[in-house]
Design a protein around this motif. Structure first.
Motif, mmCIF file in Angstrom:
data_model
loop_
_atom_site.group_PDB
_atom_site.id
_atom_site.type_symbol
_atom_site.label_atom_id
_atom_site.label_comp_id
_atom_site.label_asym_id
_atom_site.label_seq_id
_atom_site.Cartn_x
_atom_site.Cartn_y
_atom_site.Cartn_z
ATOM 1 N N ARG A 227 0.808 -1.270 0.071
ATOM 2 C CA ARG A 227 0.068 -0.020 -0.240
ATOM 3 C C ARG A 227 0.957 1.267 -0.044
ATOM 4 N NH1 ARG A 227 -2.799 -4.096 0.857
ATOM 5 N NH2 ARG A 227 -5.115 -4.119 1.103
ATOM 6 N N ALA A 228 1.907 1.260 0.688
ATOM 7 C CA ALA A 228 2.810 2.492 0.840
ATOM 8 C C ALA A 228 3.739 2.401 -0.340
ATOM 9 C CB ALA A 228 3.477 2.322 2.209
ATOM 10 N N GLY A 229 3.885 1.445 -1.305
ATOM 11 C CA GLY A 229 4.812 1.682 -2.163
ATOM 12 C C GLY A 229 6.223 1.410 -2.082
ATOM 13 N N VAL A 230 6.464 0.701 -1.081
ATOM 14 C CA VAL A 230 7.845 0.836 -0.603
ATOM 15 C C VAL A 230 8.310 -0.669 -0.728
ATOM 16 C CG1 VAL A 230 9.266 0.714 1.477
ATOM 17 C CG2 VAL A 230 7.547 2.711 1.009
ATOM 18 N N ASN A 231 9.568 -0.884 -1.258
ATOM 19 C CA ASN A 231 10.302 -2.350 -1.459
ATOM 20 C C ASN A 231 10.756 -2.563 -0.034
ATOM 21 O OD1 ASN A 231 12.290 -4.178 -1.724
ATOM 22 N ND2 ASN A 231 12.015 -3.824 -3.939
ATOM 23 N N PRO A 232 10.448 -3.962 0.536
ATOM 24 C CA PRO A 232 10.976 -4.229 1.962
ATOM 25 C C PRO A 232 12.519 -4.414 2.094
ATOM 26 C CG PRO A 232 9.925 -5.977 0.510
ATOM 27 C CD PRO A 232 9.660 -4.734 -0.318
ATOM 28 N N GLU A 233 13.292 -4.281 1.005
ATOM 29 C CA GLU A 233 14.655 -4.408 1.078
ATOM 30 C C GLU A 233 15.363 -2.855 1.512
ATOM 31 O OE1 GLU A 233 17.227 -6.916 0.568
ATOM 32 O OE2 GLU A 233 15.605 -7.773 1.217
ATOM 33 N N SER B 20 2.801 -16.220 -8.238
ATOM 34 C CA SER B 20 2.635 -16.138 -9.646
ATOM 35 C C SER B 20 1.197 -15.261 -10.038
ATOM 36 C CB SER B 20 2.496 -17.348 -10.436
ATOM 37 O OG SER B 20 1.706 -18.474 -9.971
ATOM 38 N N GLY B 21 0.952 -14.518 -8.951
ATOM 39 C CA GLY B 21 -0.353 -13.373 -9.634
ATOM 40 C C GLY B 21 0.194 -12.296 -10.435
ATOM 41 N N PHE B 22 -1.096 -11.446 -10.370
ATOM 42 C CA PHE B 22 -0.531 -10.219 -11.084
ATOM 43 C C PHE B 22 -1.179 -8.823 -10.084
ATOM 44 C CE2 PHE B 22 -0.226 -13.444 -14.283
ATOM 45 C CZ PHE B 22 0.711 -12.839 -15.092
ATOM 46 N N CYS B 23 -0.419 -7.823 -10.288
ATOM 47 C CA CYS B 23 -0.664 -6.763 -9.506
ATOM 48 C C CYS B 23 -2.067 -6.200 -9.853
ATOM 49 C CB CYS B 23 0.395 -5.610 -9.709
ATOM 50 S SG CYS B 23 -0.149 -4.032 -8.592
ATOM 51 N N MET B 24 -2.944 -6.068 -9.036
ATOM 52 C CA MET B 24 -4.334 -5.361 -9.101
ATOM 53 C C MET B 24 -4.283 -3.786 -9.271
ATOM 54 S SD MET B 24 -6.162 -6.862 -5.816
ATOM 55 C CE MET B 24 -6.424 -8.743 -5.503
ATOM 56 N N VAL B 25 -3.119 -3.204 -9.392
ATOM 57 C CA VAL B 25 -3.156 -1.821 -9.774
ATOM 58 C C VAL B 25 -2.482 -1.549 -10.996
ATOM 59 C CG1 VAL B 25 -1.989 0.214 -8.925
ATOM 60 C CG2 VAL B 25 -2.803 -1.116 -7.027
ATOM 61 N N CYS B 26 -1.356 -2.287 -11.264
ATOM 62 C CA CYS B 26 -0.648 -2.016 -12.615
ATOM 63 C C CYS B 26 -0.550 -3.172 -13.521
ATOM 64 C CB CYS B 26 0.970 -1.516 -12.282
ATOM 65 S SG CYS B 26 1.940 -3.077 -11.747
ATOM 66 N N GLY C 268 1.365 -5.630 -13.272
ATOM 67 C CA GLY C 268 2.742 -6.301 -13.190
ATOM 68 C C GLY C 268 2.634 -7.685 -12.553
ATOM 69 N N PRO C 269 3.759 -8.525 -12.810
ATOM 70 C CA PRO C 269 4.022 -9.957 -11.910
ATOM 71 C C PRO C 269 4.041 -9.358 -10.539
ATOM 72 C CG PRO C 269 5.666 -9.490 -13.516
ATOM 73 C CD PRO C 269 4.922 -8.224 -13.771
ATOM 74 N N ILE C 270 3.496 -10.229 -9.752
ATOM 75 C CA ILE C 270 3.923 -10.328 -8.071
ATOM 76 C C ILE C 270 5.174 -11.150 -8.043
ATOM 77 C CG2 ILE C 270 3.017 -10.820 -5.698
ATOM 78 C CD1 ILE C 270 1.159 -8.801 -6.866
ATOM 79 N N LYS C 271 6.051 -10.583 -7.295
ATOM 80 C CA LYS C 271 7.479 -11.556 -7.277
ATOM 81 C C LYS C 271 7.517 -12.262 -5.723
ATOM 82 C CE LYS C 271 12.390 -10.589 -7.219
ATOM 83 N NZ LYS C 271 13.183 -9.655 -6.388
ATOM 84 N N PHE C 272 8.007 -13.423 -5.604
ATOM 85 C CA PHE C 272 7.925 -13.967 -4.453
ATOM 86 C C PHE C 272 9.393 -14.164 -4.135
ATOM 87 C CE2 PHE C 272 8.656 -18.325 -2.448
ATOM 88 C CZ PHE C 272 8.193 -17.725 -1.034
ATOM 89 N N SER C 273 9.649 -13.864 -2.815
ATOM 90 C CA SER C 273 11.134 -14.278 -2.225
ATOM 91 C C SER C 273 10.850 -14.441 -0.742
ATOM 92 C CB SER C 273 12.136 -13.186 -2.612
ATOM 93 O OG SER C 273 11.694 -11.907 -1.934
ATOM 94 N N CYS D 17 5.247 -5.917 -5.804
ATOM 95 C CA CYS D 17 5.194 -5.876 -7.194
ATOM 96 C C CYS D 17 6.210 -4.924 -7.592
ATOM 97 C CB CYS D 17 3.603 -4.774 -7.489
ATOM 98 S SG CYS D 17 3.667 -4.238 -9.107
ATOM 99 N N ILE D 18 6.906 -5.226 -8.550
ATOM 100 C CA ILE D 18 8.378 -4.674 -8.850
ATOM 101 C C ILE D 18 7.966 -3.220 -9.467
ATOM 102 C CG2 ILE D 18 9.988 -6.385 -8.730
ATOM 103 C CD1 ILE D 18 9.436 -6.745 -11.504
ATOM 104 N N ASN D 19 6.824 -3.010 -10.026
ATOM 105 C CA ASN D 19 6.535 -1.863 -10.614
ATOM 106 C C ASN D 19 6.010 -0.665 -9.526
ATOM 107 O OD1 ASN D 19 7.012 -2.533 -13.092
ATOM 108 N ND2 ASN D 19 4.941 -3.445 -13.434
ATOM 109 N N CYS D 20 4.963 -1.360 -8.572
ATOM 110 C CA CYS D 20 4.593 -0.409 -7.590
ATOM 111 C C CYS D 20 5.367 0.074 -6.348
ATOM 112 C CB CYS D 20 3.311 -0.939 -7.114
ATOM 113 S SG CYS D 20 1.997 -0.792 -8.362
ATOM 114 N N GLN D 21 6.331 -1.023 -5.850
ATOM 115 C CA GLN D 21 7.080 -0.878 -5.067
ATOM 116 C C GLN D 21 8.404 -0.573 -5.402
ATOM 117 O OE1 GLN D 21 4.826 -4.523 -3.007
ATOM 118 N NE2 GLN D 21 6.050 -3.613 -1.565
#
Ligand SMILES: [Zn+2]
Length: 257
Positions: free
Chosen positions: A175-181, A227-233, A235-240, A252-256
């Motif tokens: 929601r905040a658009g921030v990458n956890p790393e 392997s889902g897709f982002c509801m906003v953009c 784009g693919p949801i990436k799992f790690s 979401c690598i686009n939104c975060q």
């Protein structure tokens, strides 16, 4: 794992279902019993609440703290109703005049003076988004104390903000658009404010769904969407698995960013 909203929902249900009970009998299996257990006998249930991921049950000046972790559960039965699970799983059973409260598998069952239990717990926790004492400023201050930490790791630290588990952590950062790393020192004040804001907002939505007896599926925009897709953009949801905590992480690598 029980997150803050699930603990709060348990506390609210205990208040409703165990109201006015006076304790006739106690069974407890725990090393963390700090008062003579007989002191509970004849005492009236005076309320329940949660703080972070802990559930607190009150009898006058006595408090019981429960932490359910992964497999714990709490049920309220009629006094003579048979238990749904075997007795070996029972960690605490409080029998009142009409009903009995049974706690299964909880790794922490602590019984002691109310002030000791509550003060010790409060001292170990950051502000709780579901408590009337929540302070967004204090949450932000606590985040800023750890400039070198990754935000995705820090959010699980209960002394920063209480009650955030892995589901909330993933959804807050989406929601905040921030990458956890990202490290705290690299975040803007606006991003940190958004994180604190969504922590409270999503905790409240999570609680509301729990209280309606619904699943929390509608809250989940990234969590467990392998392997889902982002509801906003789109784009693919990436799992790690984020290190060093090794917890399931979805972005979401686009939104975060
Ligand atoms: Zn996206």
């Amino acid at each position: 794992m029980v997150e803050g909203p699930t603990a709060k929902a348990y506390a609210i249900r205990i208040c409703e279902n165990f109201r006015d009970e006076v304790i006739h009998d106690v069974y407890v299996r725990s090393r963390r019993v700090f008062i003579p257990i007989n002191e509970l006998l004849g005492r009236k249930f005076t309320g329940a609440d949660s703080l972070g991921k802990s559930i607190l049950i009150f009898f006058d000046y006595i408090a019981i703290r429960l932490h359910l972790m992964m497999f714990g559960a709490i049920h309220v039965y009629g006094r003579d109703e048979p238990l749904l699970k075997p007795m070996e799983r029972v960690r605490l059973m409080l029998t009142g005049g009409c009903r009995k409260l049974v706690v299964y598998n909880a790794p922490i069952v602590e019984i002691g003076g109310l002030n000791d239990i509550v003060e010790n717990l409060k001292a170990s926790l950051g502000p709780d988004p579901l408590s009337s004492e929540w302070s967004e400023d204090r949450a932000i201050e606590n985040i800023l104390k750890n400039p070198n930490e990754k935000i995705g790791v820090l959010l699980l630290n209960q002394s920063t903000i209480a009650g955030v588990g892995n589901i909330l952590r993933n959804e807050i950062l989406f929601r905040a658009g921030v990458n956890p790393e990202r490290r705290i020192s690299d975040l803007s004040m606006d991003e940190i404010r958004k994180i604190a804001y969504y922590t409270k907002k999503l905790s409240e939505e999570f609680l509301s769904l729990k209280l309606q007896g619904k699943g929390i599926k509608e809250l989940l925009k990234v969590y467990n969407r392998f392997s889902g897709f982002c509801m906003v953009c789109g784009g693919p949801i990436k799992f790690s698995r984020q290190e060093p905590i090794n917890r399931k992480t979805f972005i979401c690598i686009n939104c975060q960013k």
